[in-house]
Design an enzyme around this catalytic site. Structure first.
Site, mmCIF file in Angstrom:
data_model
loop_
_atom_site.group_PDB
_atom_site.id
_atom_site.type_symbol
_atom_site.label_atom_id
_atom_site.label_comp_id
_atom_site.label_asym_id
_atom_site.label_seq_id
_atom_site.Cartn_x
_atom_site.Cartn_y
_atom_site.Cartn_z
ATOM 1 N N HIS A 1 0.875 -1.173 0.000
ATOM 2 C CA HIS A 1 0.000 0.000 0.000
ATOM 3 C C HIS A 1 0.919 1.232 0.000
ATOM 4 O O HIS A 1 2.033 1.181 0.544
ATOM 5 C CB HIS A 1 -0.823 -0.054 1.288
ATOM 6 N N ASP B 1 3.233 -4.581 8.087
ATOM 7 C CA ASP B 1 2.024 -3.769 7.950
ATOM 8 C C ASP B 1 0.826 -4.716 8.083
ATOM 9 O O ASP B 1 0.521 -5.478 7.173
ATOM 10 C CB ASP B 1 2.050 -3.084 6.572
ATOM 11 N N GLN C 1 -4.347 -5.073 6.848
ATOM 12 C CA GLN C 1 -5.328 -6.023 6.330
ATOM 13 C C GLN C 1 -5.251 -7.367 7.046
ATOM 14 O O GLN C 1 -6.219 -8.111 7.074
ATOM 15 C CB GLN C 1 -5.112 -6.253 4.821
ATOM 16 N N LYS D 1 -10.194 -0.703 10.732
ATOM 17 C CA LYS D 1 -10.325 -1.883 9.870
ATOM 18 C C LYS D 1 -10.621 -3.140 10.679
ATOM 19 O O LYS D 1 -10.822 -4.206 10.126
ATOM 20 C CB LYS D 1 -9.046 -2.094 9.057
#
Ligand code: PMP
Length: 404
Positions: free
Chosen positions: A122, A199, A202, A225
């Site tokens: 991302h 990261d 997600q 999220k």
């Protein structure tokens, strides 16, 4: 696990209509919806316990501080950090990565050093490192990807060298849903004496994260999220790193003693929390973690695997549809295009049918460039989605095809 209708009724927004149609929410990768319990927890702190944290001796400040620190404890337990001093609250994944890119960069990066990211990242895990490279004269190295949307680990191993100072890698591709073999990446980096930032924006949503088992040096994610509020995020760092790194921002609460001659910094994790923090958001995040822990993380992952399998079967069966990202290991996300139809047109027609999907580059332009496309339609599902919703999507795609 609770019955699906009971689960759905925990999320008030899922009951609403848009344009007179029942909402079908398939944009969980961008932000997940909030259970009533999270909404109530934020409401409660603002209504009954609002006082600035760590500052006053008064009742409200004490209550708010206690709730905030409880939330930190919940985050530590959720990702199995070895202590709550390893949990720094930030504004989100982006805030957490920028903190490390700055602090780590200040202390350890010099001209000619190398930083490794992957082609799947991302923008939030590319740009802060590019900015660091620009400031320090360092070099960004990129692990290439293949046409299934997987990183090529053999090429990664070739990039590692004594010049590599940090590896920053996503746990899951937000654009394609690919699960990245982070354990393997971390092991190889550590054999090269290189720390790794994962990261988890997600990854945190779809399975159990155990930072000690993973052995990552930093793990970052966003509250919104994982069914929590916006504006709150987490930076996990191994204690030894957080102790060594200089603070990112200066201000109130991150200091021990301030004089005009010299300032000393607060102990962990407060050294990295300058100014008034989003304590209401942290409490909401804590409530979200409680909610999914009670629902069962294994059960959530299993439900999402079933949704992915059904949706993949349905969508790949539609003539003229191409799915981008066909790794064996994926979260419940499907990126696709319909032949000859622009993703925005698909997204707009689906929207009018009440179906919310994401269109565009998903803040992952290098991934789109790899496939030579300017975007995809992304369907990102989570445990509160249903087979009926997937069927509604399939009908919607057929409608798009008939219109263009
Ligand atoms: N990394 C990944 C993999 C993401 O999916 C996202 C959000 N789409 C981010 C980073 C940035 O998260 P945020 O905007 O919440 O800071």
């Amino acid at each position: 696990m609770k019955d699906i209708s009971e689960i759905r009724s925990d999320f008030p927004i899922l009951g609403r209509k848009v344009y007179g149609k029942q909402l079908v929410y398939f944009d969980n990768g961008a932000t997940a919806q909030k259970p009533q319990r999270v909404i109530d927890s934020v409401d409660e702190i603002l209504t009954f316990f609002n006082g600035n944290i760590h500052r006053g001796v008064h009742y409200l400040s004490d209550m708010a501080s206690e709730s905030y620190e409880n939330a930190r404890q919940k985050v530590a337990a959720f990702i199995n950090a070895s202590g709550k001093e390893e949990i720094v609250f930030t504004s989100g994944t982006t805030g957490s990565i920028n903190t490390i890119a700055f602090s780590f960069g200040e202390r350890y990066i010099k001209r000619g050093d190398e930083i490794i990211v992957s082609h799947l990242e991302h923008h939030a895990n590319i740009v802060p490192w590019q900015m660091l490279c620009e400031r320090k004269g360092a070099i960004l190295k990129v692990i290439p990807m293949n046409s299934n949307g997987e990183i090529i680990t053999g090429e990664y191993l070739k990039l590692l060298s004594p010049k590599t100072k940090i590896v920053a890698i996503t746990q899951v591709s937000n654009a394609l849903g690919t699960i990245v073999p982070v354990n393997e990446i971390i092991e190889a980096a550590h054999s090269n004496n290189t720390p790794v930032l994962v990261d988890g924006a997600q990854g945190i949503q779809h399975g159990i994260v155990d930072v000690q088992k993973m052995d990552c040096d930093f793990y970052v994610f966003s509250g919104h999220k994982i069914y929590g509020p916006t504006g709150i995020g987490v930076l996990y760092g191994k204690k030894k790193w957080l102790e060594e790194l200089p603070p990112y921002q200066g201000g109130g609460d991150m200091v021990e003693k301030v004089t005009f001659e010299k300032t000393t910094y607060n102990h962990l994790p407060f050294k990295f929390e300058a100014g008034t923090m989003n304590y209401a958001g942290a409490v909401g995040l804590g409530a979200a973690l409680d909610y999914i822990t009670e629902l069962g993380r294994e059960e959530i992952a299993e439900r999402e695997r079933q949704l992915l399998s059904y949706a993949t079967e349905c969508i790949s069966g539609i003539e003229g549809v191409t799915i981008y990202g066909n790794s064996e290991r994926k979260i419940s996300t499907i990126s696709f295009l319909i032949d000859g139809i622009h993703q925005y047109d698909t997204g707009m027609v689906l929207d009018k049918l009440g179906i919310a999907v994401r269109t565009g580059t998903h803040c992952a332009q290098p991934v789109m460039d790899f496939f030579g496309i300017d975007g995809t339609v992304r369907v990102s599902m989570c445990f509160y989605n249903t087979r009926q919703e997937i069927e509604a999507l399939v009908q919607g795609i057929e409608k798009v095809k008939s219109m263009f």
